[in-house]
Design an enzyme around this catalytic site. Structure first.
Site: not given
Ligand code: ZN
Length: 319
Positions: A90, A253, A257, A280
């Site tokens: 973030h 969001h 990310d 991720h």
């Molecule tokens: Zn996040």
């Protein structure tokens, strides 16, 4: 750079940027629930973004480079030897969105504070400190041919791709098998030179499902999580009394990310990023795939602002 020092201006050149002054924050880690202090400090040209674990007997620096990412299961974790910092995405997203090249992030624990679960507190911290230009050209990683990574098949398929683009554009699509999430917008597009990161992306909060949260707590995770730093969803509805900040806050969001994950490459990208159900792990795999192919990118600077992508000189204008 000293507080209040005049901005050294190289006429016409798109320059690197850092903070004008120091900024502090205190919060808790989402997973550890541990209290943590952050100090954001100006850094010289070509430093990049560097975390410093200042709580260790000897402070350890962890530079933001793709190969320092060591864990991507719940968040992006970077390590240098035994020193690690979790949940860097973030604050990295805020740095990407505001075009910060050089920054020291002193941290007193192994997890970045979650604050309100979005990047807006980091945007506020960075902007309050002031953003200044530095006497060095901004170096970009320009993608010169498409690079793609894929995982799974059928309902488990996910992929992420980088393609040449004169600017930085992202398209993210999610496909959650959950009726609350799937009733909101599933696809979002963002162009850094045209759209407003702080208005359109930064406020999107992380989210969790009550069933998963219970499970994670039983494993000693998400200990700092709650409705003041996440959207919490049960089987049928969003439980936060204020509802959503954007109609499509979930996918936004994921976009936030992705911007943070991609910025771990250490320099701003000139590319179009397109992703379907990425996270991720896949975002980091994409960076490694790009870096493994020396013919797929080049490092460039812009000696004339007019050659830079439209809007880039204006991204979170420095003064
Ligand atoms: Zn996040």
């Amino acid at each position: 750079m000293r507080d209040g020092a005049a901005t050294p201006k190289i006429p016409g050149v798109l320059q690197q940027r850092t903070l004008r002054s120091i900024s502090h924050a205190v919060g808790v880690g989402l997973h550890s629930g541990q209290r943590v202090e952050l100090t954001l400090r100006p850094a010289p040209p070509d430093t990049g973004i560097v975390f410093r674990r200042v709580d260790l007997p000897e402070p350890v620096e962890i530079p933001m480079e793709a190969e320092f990412v060591t864990d991507t299961r719940l968040a992006s974790t970077v390590s240098n030897g035994n020193a690690k910092v979790q949940t860097v995405e973030h604050i990295m997203s805020a740095c990407a969105g505001l075009g910060i090249d050089n920054l020291y992030i002193d941290i007193t624990a192994d997890e970045v504070p979650i604050l309100d679960g979005s990047a807006s507190s980091f945007v506020f911290l960075l902007q309050s400190a002031g953003i200044v230009q530095q006497k060095a050209p901004r170096r970009f990683i320009r993608v010169t041919r498409p690079v793609e990574v894929r995982e799974g098949e059928g309902a488990n398929l996910k992929w992420a791709r980088l393609e040449p683009y004169h600017g930085f554009k992202l398209v993210f699509e999610i496909d959650f098998a959950h009726r609350v999430v799937s009733s909101t917008g599933q696809r979002v597009e963002f162009d850094l030179g045209r759209d407003s990161y702080s208005r359109d992306i930064a406020r999107a909060r992380t989210f969790g499902f009550t069933k998963e949260v219970e499970y994670m707590r039983s494993k000693g995770l998400a200990l700092g999580g709650g409705m003041d730093n996440a959207i919490v969803v049960d089987d049928t509805k969003v439980l936060n009394s204020g509802g959503l900040r954007y109609d499509d806050e979930f996918v936004k969001h994921k976009m936030l990310d992705a911007m943070g994950d991609l910025y771990i490459i250490g320099k701003p990208l000139l590319a179009a990023y397109t992703a379907f159900r990425s996270g991720h792990a896949l975002n980091n795999k994409l960076l490694r795939e790009l870096l493994a192919h020396r013919d797929a990118y080049e490092v460039v600077t812009f000696d004339r602002e007019s050659d830079a992508p439209e809007g880039f000189a204006e991204v979170a204008r420095a003064w």
